[in-house]
Write a protein that holds these residues in place. Sequence first.
Motif, PDB file in Angstrom:
ATOM      1  N   LEU A   1      10.611   7.294 -26.652  1.00 28.36           N
ATOM      2  CA  LEU A   1       9.285   6.687 -26.565  1.00 28.36           C
ATOM      3  C   LEU A   1       9.283   5.654 -25.443  1.00 28.36           C
ATOM      4  O   LEU A   1      10.267   4.946 -25.239  1.00 28.36           O
ATOM      5  N   ASP A   2       8.172   5.566 -24.708  1.00 25.27           N
ATOM      6  CA  ASP A   2       8.063   4.491 -23.730  1.00 25.27           C
ATOM      7  C   ASP A   2       7.491   3.247 -24.411  1.00 25.27           C
ATOM      8  O   ASP A   2       7.107   3.274 -25.593  1.00 25.27           O
ATOM      9  N   SER A   3       7.462   2.136 -23.695  1.00 26.37           N
ATOM     10  CA  SER A   3       7.053   0.865 -24.299  1.00 26.37           C
ATOM     11  C   SER A   3       5.606   0.893 -24.775  1.00 26.37           C
ATOM     12  O   SER A   3       5.278   0.334 -25.827  1.00 26.37           O
ATOM     13  N   THR A   4       4.717   1.572 -24.034  1.00 24.78           N
ATOM     14  CA  THR A   4       3.295   1.636 -24.418  1.00 24.78           C
ATOM     15  C   THR A   4       3.126   2.389 -25.725  1.00 24.78           C
ATOM     16  O   THR A   4       2.393   1.952 -26.633  1.00 24.78           O
ATOM     17  N   THR A   5       3.807   3.525 -25.843  1.00 21.68           N
ATOM     18  CA  THR A   5       3.703   4.330 -27.071  1.00 21.68           C
ATOM     19  C   THR A   5       4.279   3.566 -28.266  1.00 21.68           C
ATOM     20  O   THR A   5       3.709   3.584 -29.371  1.00 21.68           O
TER      21      THR A   5
END
Length: 606
Positions: free
Chosen positions: A573-577
């Motif tokens: 997962l990226d930070s936004t998700t």
Amino acid sequence: MRFNSAVFVPAICRRILFLSSTPSLHYYQPFLLSSFHFHTPTFTRQQTYFSSSKPTFDFGCIRRPEHAISLFHKMIALNPLPSVVDFTKLLVALVKMKQHSVALHLFDRMLERDAPVNHYTLSIVIDCFCLLNRVDFAFAILGSLVKRGYRPDVVIFSTLIKGLFLEGKVAEAEKLFMKLLREKICDLNEVTYLIVINGLCKAGHTLRARDLLMILEKGRCKPNIKAYSTVIDSLCKDRMVDDALQIFSKLAEKGMSADVVTYSSLLHGLCNFCRWKEAKYILNEMVSHKISPDVVTFSILVDAYCKEGLLKDAEDVFRIMRQLNVQPNVITYNALIDGYCLQGQMDKAREVFDSVVVSGLKPDIATYSSLMNGYCKRGHVNEAWHLFLKIPCEGLEHTVVSYSTMMHGLFRVGRFTDGFKLFEEMQARKLAPDIMTCSILLEGLCRARRITEAYSFLHMMEGKGFCPNIVSYSIVIEGLCKDNKLDRAIHLFNELSSKGLQPDIYTFNILISALCQEGEVQEAKDLLMRMEKSGCLPDSVTYNVFVRCFLKRNEPHVAIQLFEEMKRRRFSLDSTTFTMFLDHLQAEGRDGILFNMVKELVPKDI
């Protein structure tokens, strides 16, 4: 000002074809140039002296074209004229200084005065014409030679073949060579072979060069190791390393010993494909055969390690080469600077840059461009700009790369006006932008919200003969999406196949993300299916886009399915998700299963 060969070479050819004609005929145009003064300066006794019986000349004293011209005037004023050997030595001295136009001018004056010429003199003139990209005149002289009973030798034919390659007349060069080989017009040698093989490789016909090498192996005169090394190097550059290794493996059977050039070419090819085990084997074999790596070999290794981010290994290689008294050149330093810049270690990159000057070398334009690129990527545009302004002060000329690098840096920090001015300056300097420059300009226009101009510029590229690549189109498609022009973005995306372009994962992700943001989930799913059918598999970005979409639509059950698939494919997962997921947990209450599943997909740096 230089001698303009176009003014007098037609006259030379006509004079050769009609040596019996007088110099007063209408076709002769006298050739003078203001930059050279044809009066005779005083030469010392050590430079030139004349005996009463036979004049003797010291051609070793010639250091500049003016010296040759002055000496020529002394020679041409004598009666009787000096021998053909003396005149030929004078022409050779000019050719060694790469003053081919001057040599042709003096040859023209020789013909005017009926000075003696021979077979060797004319071979020098043929070489000059070829090096000036006037192989047509060189062939005219060949015709004159044949008419006068001379039998052209391998040197003249080799020179003509090389001239054809220099003018890009590859088919004609190959045809002439095969005619010589087939009809045995002269005894071809290793030099001729190397000229043809090198010409084919430089023209991009590596496989034809390889096939020709196989044919020549069967003849009486065999190709030398330089010919094999040329083909091996070209195969490696064309990403055919296995073919190169196959030729290399058979060298011993042919009684050939690979040299440092052969090994360096193979190392370069293997390192480019990260085939480290084989590269190590080749390096060990090289050392076992007592072939010492040179600066090229070491530079290849430093560059390869730097590109892989293995700076410690690159530093070790750099240290070893210094211990072996192999002095690094500018290319070695450039590779090391680029490696530090790629890792964001700008202090070390600057330290290496400063050490170039200390070592007695002069940084070239590539050195400056690499350091500028490193500063720009770190957002230190002012430092990059200082280097950009320093380049002309150091006697260097800007290139498309240096301009493009600086433009990209300015656009990244929002200095659009400065970036666009730089592009205009580049055009004013007659530097033609390449595809990378155009893509950078497109990105700048899109970042500046000048989407209409970007769209127009993209089509202008096509009109001017440029072939925009998928990167160029992706930039504009993304710009249109961010400017809420999704329909136009989809239209441009659908045009790609008609332009012979295949969307890559980056292009698909741009449009999928835009569709999801607009709530067009079904269209995004359809595009995902289309992407997979084209052989382009979804990546971590694709999954994160869909996860955010379904969390936003309050459909956590779909997100869970995607989480499971991400786990199988080892995506993160990226930070936004991840932030969206935390917000969802706070709003809906903690779901233990979902929380534990997502924890496994969170990178350690979040």
